[in-house]
Design an enzyme around this catalytic site. Structure first.
Site, short mmCIF file in Angstrom:
data_model
loop_
_atom_site.label_atom_id
_atom_site.label_comp_id
_atom_site.label_asym_id
_atom_site.label_seq_id
_atom_site.Cartn_x
_atom_site.Cartn_y
_atom_site.Cartn_z
N SER A 244 -32.15 -14.16 -26.47
CA SER A 244 -31.99 -13.43 -27.98
C SER A 244 -31.52 -14.36 -29.19
CB SER A 244 -30.85 -12.08 -27.35
OG SER A 244 -30.69 -11.50 -28.30
N ASP B 162 -50.62 -15.97 -20.20
CA ASP B 162 -49.80 -15.01 -21.55
C ASP B 162 -49.16 -14.25 -21.17
OD1 ASP B 162 -49.63 -13.90 -23.67
OD2 ASP B 162 -51.87 -13.81 -23.98
N ILE C 160 -36.95 -25.23 -26.34
CA ILE C 160 -35.57 -24.73 -25.51
C ILE C 160 -35.79 -25.12 -24.19
CG2 ILE C 160 -33.93 -23.25 -25.18
CD1 ILE C 160 -34.06 -21.86 -28.31
N ASN D 59 -50.74 -22.01 -23.34
CA ASN D 59 -51.32 -22.72 -23.98
C ASN D 59 -51.67 -23.61 -22.64
OD1 ASN D 59 -52.59 -25.39 -25.41
ND2 ASN D 59 -53.11 -23.77 -26.94
N ARG E 283 -50.61 -27.54 -23.77
CA ARG E 283 -48.92 -27.69 -23.88
C ARG E 283 -48.85 -27.28 -22.03
NH1 ARG E 283 -49.71 -25.65 -29.36
NH2 ARG E 283 -49.78 -23.10 -29.08
N THR F 26 -36.91 -26.93 -33.75
CA THR F 26 -37.84 -26.46 -32.72
C THR F 26 -38.95 -26.19 -33.13
OG1 THR F 26 -37.71 -24.14 -31.83
CG2 THR F 26 -36.52 -25.53 -30.88
N1 LIG Z 1 -35.31 -21.99 -32.56
C1 LIG Z 1 -35.01 -21.70 -33.46
O1 LIG Z 1 -34.40 -20.77 -34.08
C2 LIG Z 1 -34.50 -20.57 -32.44
C3 LIG Z 1 -33.24 -19.15 -32.46
C4 LIG Z 1 -33.27 -18.17 -32.48
C5 LIG Z 1 -33.76 -17.61 -30.99
N2 LIG Z 1 -34.93 -18.54 -30.88
C6 LIG Z 1 -35.46 -17.84 -28.98
O2 LIG Z 1 -35.78 -18.91 -28.52
C7 LIG Z 1 -37.20 -19.13 -28.17
C8 LIG Z 1 -37.89 -20.19 -27.49
O3 LIG Z 1 -38.04 -20.73 -29.20
P1 LIG Z 1 -37.98 -22.27 -29.61
O4 LIG Z 1 -36.80 -22.15 -30.23
O5 LIG Z 1 -38.23 -23.20 -28.19
O6 LIG Z 1 -39.49 -22.50 -29.80
P2 LIG Z 1 -40.54 -23.02 -29.49
O7 LIG Z 1 -40.38 -24.24 -28.89
O8 LIG Z 1 -41.99 -22.61 -29.88
O9 LIG Z 1 -41.10 -22.30 -27.94
C9 LIG Z 1 -41.67 -21.25 -27.63
C10 LIG Z 1 -42.45 -20.96 -26.78
O10 LIG Z 1 -42.98 -19.68 -26.26
C11 LIG Z 1 -44.23 -20.10 -25.59
N3 LIG Z 1 -44.86 -18.70 -25.71
C12 LIG Z 1 -45.76 -18.53 -26.88
N4 LIG Z 1 -46.27 -17.24 -26.94
C13 LIG Z 1 -46.39 -16.86 -25.75
C14 LIG Z 1 -46.47 -16.14 -24.67
N5 LIG Z 1 -47.50 -15.63 -25.07
N6 LIG Z 1 -47.12 -16.47 -23.75
C15 LIG Z 1 -46.20 -17.19 -23.00
N7 LIG Z 1 -45.73 -18.27 -23.37
C16 LIG Z 1 -45.80 -18.44 -24.90
C17 LIG Z 1 -44.84 -21.54 -26.26
O11 LIG Z 1 -45.68 -21.72 -25.27
P3 LIG Z 1 -47.27 -21.54 -25.72
O12 LIG Z 1 -47.19 -21.84 -27.61
O13 LIG Z 1 -48.21 -22.60 -25.23
O14 LIG Z 1 -47.75 -20.68 -25.23
C18 LIG Z 1 -43.72 -22.03 -26.14
O15 LIG Z 1 -43.53 -22.80 -25.04
C19 LIG Z 1 -37.80 -17.55 -28.48
O16 LIG Z 1 -37.61 -16.73 -28.25
C20 LIG Z 1 -36.86 -17.83 -30.34
O17 LIG Z 1 -36.88 -16.70 -30.94
C21 LIG Z 1 -35.35 -19.50 -31.59
#
Ligand SMILES: NC(=O)c1ccc[n+]([C@@H]2O[C@H](COP(=O)([O-])OP(=O)(O)OC[C@H]3O[C@@H](n4cnc5c(N)ncnc54)[C@H](OP(=O)(O)O)[C@@H]3O)[C@@H](O)[C@H]2O)c1
Length: 240
Positions: free
Chosen positions: A133, A60, A18, A39, A42, A180
């Protein structure tokens, strides 16, 4: 229309899913993008997908001093977006390890809290903060206590920030299931089956794409009047 022309947008978690989709769409609207995630590889990969002038930093979100230094380095900017997060354990509360459950607040809740704390001196008063959220707070299923708790905490945090930081606008996006890397730990076949089953049950007959949710983040930066709000974009999950 370049509605974000020359606006400086910082996306913590902007290297995937996202956050990266929002970065891409914001550049099409004329924004200058700064992405950060934990990372370096990434970060480098994501920068390949963005215009040359975009910047990226390995930070981080659980590390207070790294976040402080990031915002000192960036200086004044317009919009902060926080999408950093990791896949959660979905399990019944009776089976939960308290230590593990508490750790899951570190990135999504405390990471956002810390990022906002250190970003405040640099966000222009015409700017905004948009947090993330999830539909778990509004429409939890069995086994979602942890996820629902984090999401509800984020939504309360958002309303309190809107009061405290006004006139900076503070809102939060609540997505339903989105395809994602968050789900990448699941075996391919199980993940595809989950997308199909969940999608078929939704009003829009599909699960979300990152680009669907990115449009919501863009809207919350573009609009000038709404603050303290949770904007649900879930394909109808909350109604079924
Ligand atoms: N996908 C869904 O179905 C869904 C539904 C509801 C809510 N959400 C929420 O939407 C948000 C985005 O999720 P997404 O689906 O886009 O997941 P994603 O593709 O896995 O992206 C997550 C991002 O967070 C970064 N991240 C993780 N740990 C981190 C840390 N300690 N410090 C800095 N960056 C960090 C990751 O990069 P690095 O690994 O390089 O750190 C990555 O850029 C999350 O909060 C997720 O819980 C997602």
């Amino acid at each position: 229309m370049e509605t974000l022309k020359n606006k400086k947008v910082v996306i913590i978690g902007g290297t995937s899913g996202i956050g990266l989709a929002t970065a891409k769409l914001a550049t099409l609207k004329g924004a200058n993008i700064i992405i950060a995630s934990s990372n370096q590889q990434r970060v480098d990969n994501a920068l390949q997908e963005l215009p040359n002038e975009s910047k990226g930093y390995a930070v981080d979100a659980t590390n207070e001093s790294q976040l402080k230094i990031l915002f000192e380095k960036i200086g004044s900017f317009d919009h902060l977006i926080f999408t950093a997060g990791e896949g959660l354990i979905l399990e019944n509360i009776a089976d939960a390890s308290l230590e593990t459950a508490q750790k899951f607040f570190n990135v999504r809740y405390w990471g956002a809290f810390t990022a906002v704390k250190y970003a405040i001196p640099y966000i222009r008063t015409t700017g905004s903060i948009t947090l993330t959220s999830g539909i778990a707070s509004e429409r939890p299923n069995k086994g979602w206590t942890l996820s629902a708790s984090i999401c509800a905490a984020m939504e309360g945090f958002t309303r309190a920030l809107a009061m405290e930081l006004a006139p900076i606008r503070v809102n939060i996006v609540s997505p339903g299931m989105v395809k994602t890397a968050l789900w990448s730990a699941m075996p391919d076949i199980d993940r595809q089956a989950m997308y199909t089953n969940v999608g078929n049950a939704l009003l829009v007959k599909r699960v979300g794409e990152a680009a669907d949710v990115a449009k919501t983040f863009i809207y919350l930066m573009e609009q000038d009047f709404g603050t303290g709000q949770t904007l649900i974009v879930d394909g109808g999950t909350s109604l079924i």
